[in-house]
Design a protein around this motif. Sequence first.
Motif, PDB file in Angstrom:
ATOM      1  N   GLU A 292       0.728  -1.214   0.188  1.00  0.00           N
ATOM      2  CA  GLU A 292      -0.156  -0.079   0.050  1.00  0.00           C
ATOM      3  C   GLU A 292       0.869   1.166  -0.001  1.00  0.00           C
ATOM      4  O   GLU A 292       0.678   2.158  -0.776  1.00  0.00           O
ATOM      5  N   PHE A 293       1.930   1.272   0.809  1.00  0.00           N
ATOM      6  CA  PHE A 293       2.790   2.225   0.687  1.00  0.00           C
ATOM      7  C   PHE A 293       3.630   2.579  -0.496  1.00  0.00           C
ATOM      8  O   PHE A 293       3.513   3.676  -1.030  1.00  0.00           O
ATOM      9  N   CYS A 294       3.893   1.479  -1.126  1.00  0.00           N
ATOM     10  CA  CYS A 294       4.375   1.630  -2.479  1.00  0.00           C
ATOM     11  C   CYS A 294       3.497   2.043  -3.659  1.00  0.00           C
ATOM     12  O   CYS A 294       3.741   3.058  -4.418  1.00  0.00           O
ATOM     13  N   PHE A 295       2.274   1.644  -3.467  1.00  0.00           N
ATOM     14  CA  PHE A 295       1.265   2.133  -4.365  1.00  0.00           C
ATOM     15  C   PHE A 295       0.983   3.741  -4.158  1.00  0.00           C
ATOM     16  O   PHE A 295       0.902   4.366  -4.995  1.00  0.00           O
ATOM     17  N   ASP A 296       0.974   4.109  -2.887  1.00  0.00           N
ATOM     18  CA  ASP A 296       0.781   5.674  -2.556  1.00  0.00           C
ATOM     19  C   ASP A 296       1.862   6.446  -2.956  1.00  0.00           C
ATOM     20  O   ASP A 296       1.829   7.586  -3.483  1.00  0.00           O
ATOM     21  N   PHE A 297       3.168   5.922  -2.791  1.00  0.00           N
ATOM     22  CA  PHE A 297       4.338   6.717  -3.180  1.00  0.00           C
ATOM     23  C   PHE A 297       4.357   6.673  -4.594  1.00  0.00           C
ATOM     24  O   PHE A 297       4.524   7.961  -5.114  1.00  0.00           O
TER      25      PHE A 297
ATOM     26  N   ALA B 114      -6.858  18.315   2.104  1.00  0.00           N
ATOM     27  CA  ALA B 114      -6.702  17.579   0.811  1.00  0.00           C
ATOM     28  C   ALA B 114      -7.394  16.303   0.883  1.00  0.00           C
ATOM     29  O   ALA B 114      -7.451  15.438   1.699  1.00  0.00           O
ATOM     30  N   PRO B 115      -7.630  16.022  -0.368  1.00  0.00           N
ATOM     31  CA  PRO B 115      -8.731  14.722  -0.720  1.00  0.00           C
ATOM     32  C   PRO B 115      -7.546  13.404  -0.692  1.00  0.00           C
ATOM     33  O   PRO B 115      -6.361  13.667  -0.954  1.00  0.00           O
ATOM     34  N   GLU B 116      -8.040  12.436  -0.424  1.00  0.00           N
ATOM     35  CA  GLU B 116      -7.277  11.085  -0.783  1.00  0.00           C
ATOM     36  C   GLU B 116      -7.018  11.176  -2.041  1.00  0.00           C
ATOM     37  O   GLU B 116      -7.659  11.458  -2.770  1.00  0.00           O
ATOM     38  N   PRO B 117      -5.937  10.091  -2.370  1.00  0.00           N
ATOM     39  CA  PRO B 117      -5.436   9.820  -3.756  1.00  0.00           C
ATOM     40  C   PRO B 117      -6.754   8.992  -4.551  1.00  0.00           C
ATOM     41  O   PRO B 117      -7.267   8.375  -3.834  1.00  0.00           O
ATOM     42  N   PRO B 118      -6.731   9.208  -5.753  1.00  0.00           N
ATOM     43  CA  PRO B 118      -7.725   8.242  -6.636  1.00  0.00           C
ATOM     44  C   PRO B 118      -7.227   6.823  -6.551  1.00  0.00           C
ATOM     45  O   PRO B 118      -6.007   6.617  -6.317  1.00  0.00           O
ATOM     46  N   ALA B 119      -8.019   5.897  -6.318  1.00  0.00           N
ATOM     47  CA  ALA B 119      -7.737   4.398  -6.253  1.00  0.00           C
ATOM     48  C   ALA B 119      -7.190   3.938  -7.655  1.00  0.00           C
ATOM     49  O   ALA B 119      -7.020   2.545  -7.753  1.00  0.00           O
ATOM     50  N   THR B 120      -7.269   4.758  -8.613  1.00  0.00           N
ATOM     51  CA  THR B 120      -6.783   4.078  -9.856  1.00  0.00           C
ATOM     52  C   THR B 120      -5.267   4.349 -10.266  1.00  0.00           C
ATOM     53  O   THR B 120      -4.910   3.914 -11.214  1.00  0.00           O
ATOM     54  N   TRP B 121      -4.586   4.665  -9.177  1.00  0.00           N
ATOM     55  CA  TRP B 121      -3.083   4.859  -9.690  1.00  0.00           C
ATOM     56  C   TRP B 121      -2.253   3.425  -9.581  1.00  0.00           C
ATOM     57  O   TRP B 121      -2.755   2.756  -8.746  1.00  0.00           O
ATOM     58  N   ALA B 122      -1.235   3.275 -10.381  1.00  0.00           N
ATOM     59  CA  ALA B 122      -0.690   2.105 -10.515  1.00  0.00           C
ATOM     60  C   ALA B 122       0.460   1.740  -9.625  1.00  0.00           C
ATOM     61  O   ALA B 122       1.206   2.876  -9.256  1.00  0.00           O
ATOM     62  N   PRO B 123       0.477   0.629  -9.049  1.00  0.00           N
ATOM     63  CA  PRO B 123       1.246   0.535  -7.996  1.00  0.00           C
ATOM     64  C   PRO B 123       2.561   0.455  -8.321  1.00  0.00           C
ATOM     65  O   PRO B 123       3.010   0.109  -9.566  1.00  0.00           O
ATOM     66  N   CYS B 124       3.788   0.351  -7.480  1.00  0.00           N
ATOM     67  CA  CYS B 124       5.142   0.019  -7.957  1.00  0.00           C
ATOM     68  C   CYS B 124       5.510  -1.535  -8.000  1.00  0.00           C
ATOM     69  O   CYS B 124       4.401  -2.212  -7.503  1.00  0.00           O
ATOM     70  N   ARG B 125       6.401  -1.777  -8.497  1.00  0.00           N
ATOM     71  CA  ARG B 125       6.796  -3.320  -8.572  1.00  0.00           C
ATOM     72  C   ARG B 125       7.967  -3.475  -7.895  1.00  0.00           C
ATOM     73  O   ARG B 125       9.059  -2.860  -7.632  1.00  0.00           O
ATOM     74  N   LYS B 126       7.975  -4.618  -6.983  1.00  0.00           N
ATOM     75  CA  LYS B 126       8.844  -5.304  -6.215  1.00  0.00           C
ATOM     76  C   LYS B 126      10.062  -5.881  -6.991  1.00  0.00           C
ATOM     77  O   LYS B 126       9.568  -6.488  -8.247  1.00  0.00           O
ATOM     78  N   GLU B 127      11.056  -5.879  -6.444  1.00  0.00           N
ATOM     79  CA  GLU B 127      12.112  -6.653  -7.383  1.00  0.00           C
ATOM     80  C   GLU B 127      11.836  -8.234  -7.068  1.00  0.00           C
ATOM     81  O   GLU B 127      11.519  -8.593  -6.075  1.00  0.00           O
ATOM     82  N   PRO B 128      12.305  -9.008  -8.060  1.00  0.00           N
ATOM     83  CA  PRO B 128      12.132 -10.321  -7.931  1.00  0.00           C
ATOM     84  C   PRO B 128      13.158 -10.941  -6.816  1.00  0.00           C
ATOM     85  O   PRO B 128      13.937 -10.554  -6.321  1.00  0.00           O
TER      86      PRO B 128
END
Length: 121
Positions: free
Chosen positions: A34-39, A107-121
């Motif tokens: 969730e943090f990475c998604f927000d970041f 300030a409003p919350e972020p839209p739920a449509t943002w793309a999350p980060c990807r973790k390294e394999p």
Amino acid sequence: MSLTCPQDVLPFRSFRDNALKALQHDPPLFDEDEFCFDFCGGGLICWGSQQSSMGMEAGVPWDARSWEPQVWFLKKYWYLVGGWNDDMWRAARWWHSLRGEKINMHAPEPPATWAPCRKEP
């Protein structure tokens, strides 16, 4: 924590340190995905801070002036960010002042449509 985003690029040392400590708790104090998604979804924006060789603005992650923390992100992760006089709030105020704006604490919350980060394999 082996993310391809946040803590490895941010120049905000206390935020990085607090995030890493929070993740070492059992259970962690926040959800890493969730943090990475927000970041990556706009919680922290890296703006251009210098001209590249092609004449384009190029933000550099080690330059604190490149980063604009969004108010909703600062409020959501207040326990990692620190207080009003800490680096991230100062950076947010600096960016707002450049635009002649005041910080909107509602300030409003972020839209739920943002793309999350990807973790390294």
